[in-house]
Design an enzyme around this catalytic site. Structure first.
Site: not given
Ligand code: ATP
Ligand code: MG
Length: 410
Positions: A66, A188
């Site tokens: 992410g 988001d």
């Molecule tokens: N509890 C969970 N179980 C399984 N997969 C998860 C979980 N939390 C996150 N993920 C996976 O990791 C990805 C990224 O997590 P998250 O969206 O919380 O992070 P982010 O850094 O904010 O991402 P982005 O900037 O892409 O939105 C999610 O889209 C999902 O595929």
């Molecule tokens: Mg995300």
């Protein structure tokens, strides 16, 4: 369930110089001769008494990259059947202290406990030692969910029946109803941030951009940051510069996700804010004071190019995909330009779509046929114009198997 880390613990991380006060080890507080072992013990004893070490988990595979950090699937060593998702807190740009954005995410996740919201188990850290200059890496540890909706929709073998789609959308709205009742905006909404367990329970995830809101007291408008929500899911009020926004921003995203259950790819894939507004007008009709009386007060209304004479075509354009007239009607009420007229989560949940045959039905059985986790990160790109930017190359193709479940890694 344990979540004891206080923000004070966390904030002390990098500000606090080991050995600068106290005498945990019997060393003089200002002694510069405290040896490495003593320093490490000091940190252990005083800085993070309630924050467990990451060693209790064993990383299985990377499942996400992410904006704010990597996400790993890991196994709980004390209970090998239990899997968690570990989201790394990016500290790179932080000269001092724990990132305020991560603190906000943690505070919000601690508040929200609901079947349709991802569950934060705890915060873990790596051991601070001389090898990392006494800077721990922190991880948010969540209950593991086998799928994310973006990954599922990208898999042509995953077919949702109408009852199953109803169940997904109903759970999505239930989650939104709960967070909005707790005065939290998600900000988001997108398919990659919607997780689904192998038993078919949907969880809203990624509260990295979420914030608390209050309805303006004494008429003073809120001035929230405007640059939120991934472009393709961003509602017209944000694109026009609104800063006094509220829950309707998430309901717009819910509408986009609902449509995607049939179209299987995002319905409005703009490549700039102007383009996104144009696509919205082409689907929802021209943005005018006639349909949205207060729109003229928005900063960018006069500055953006507003397509004129566009007819509203939500039902017309989506019927070929959705077919079900109740589904079309509900979408028509979610994809409403004027946020004050957009359906809220409660109204949407009461829509006939959820109360007519086929009724919402369990997803567990259908998902039981798909024992390959397909996360958006792992899935091949769904669309030519990908908005995600992976800073890391995708790993080489392989398949990792555990307990009958496979993580497909490209
Ligand atoms: N509890 C969970 N179980 C399984 N997969 C998860 C979980 N939390 C996150 N993920 C996976 O990791 C990805 C990224 O997590 P998250 O969206 O919380 O992070 P982010 O850094 O904010 O991402 P982005 O900037 O892409 O939105 C999610 O889209 C999902 O595929
Ligand atoms: Mg995300």
């Amino acid at each position: 369930m344990k979540m004891q880390t206080s923000s004070r613990d966390l904030e002390h991380n990098q500000n606090h110089h080991p050995g600068s006060s106290g005498s945990a080890t019997g060393t003089h507080p200002h002694s510069t001769t405290m040896n490495m072992r003593d320093k490490e013990k000091y940190i252990e004893t005083f800085l993070f008494p309630n924050c467990d070490l990451t060693e209790k988990y064993e990383k299985v595979t990377k499942i996400g990259q992410g904006t704010f950090g990597e996400v790993f699937k890991a196994r709980d060593k004390s209970n090998p059947k239990k899997f968690v998702a570990m989201k790394k807190v990016l500290m790179d740009n932080e000269k001092e202290g724990f990132p305020i954005t991560a603190l906000r995410e943690i505070r919000i996740l601690q508040l929200l406990k609901h079947e349709n919201v991802v569950n934060l188990i705890e915060i873990c850290r790596t051991q601070a030692s001389q090898h990392n200059r006494y800077r721990s890496t922190f991880y948010l540890v969540f209950d593991f969910c086998e799928h994310d909706l973006a990954g599922l929709l990208s898999n042509v073998n995953v077919k949702f029946s109408l009852g199953e789609i109803k169940k997904v959308v109903q759970q999505l709205l239930n989650g939104l109803y709960y967070i909005h009742s707790n005065k939290i905006l998600h900000r988001d909404m997108k398919a990659a941030n919607v997780l689904i367990t192998k038993n078919g329970v949907l969880k809203l995830a990624d509260f990295g951009l979420a914030r608390a809101f209050s309805t303006n007291k004494s008429g003073v408008p809120n001035r929230f940051t405007n640059r939120v929500v991934t472009l393709w899911y961003r509602p017209p009020e944000l694109l026009l510069g609104e800063r006094n926004y509220g829950p309707p921003v998430d309901l717009w995203g819910a509408g986009c996700i609902m449509a995607e259950m049939w179209t299987r790819s995002p319905i409005m894939q703009g490549n700039s804010e102007q383009h996104q507004l144009t696509l919205i007008s082409q689907l929802c009709g021209s943005i005018t004071p006639a349909v949205w009386p207060t729109v003229e007060t928005l900063d960018l209304y006069k500055k953006m190019d507003m397509p004129q004479k566009q007819k509203r075509k939500v039902k017309e354009r989506l019927t070929p995909y959705l077919k079900d007239p109740y589904a079309c009607d509900l979408l028509d009420k979610l994809l409403v330009l004027d946020p004050s007229k957009r359906a809220d989560a409660d109204t949407a949940l009461n829509h006939d779509f959820f109360w007519t045959d086929p009724m919402p039905c369990d997803l567990g059985k259908m998902l039981g046929n798909h024992t390959t986790s397909m996360f958006e990160f792992l899935a091949p790109p769904r669309r030519a114009n990908q908005m995600r930017h992976h800073s890391m190359p995708r790993p080489a193709a392989s398949t990792i198997t555990d307990g009958g479940y496979q993580d497909r890694v490209f």
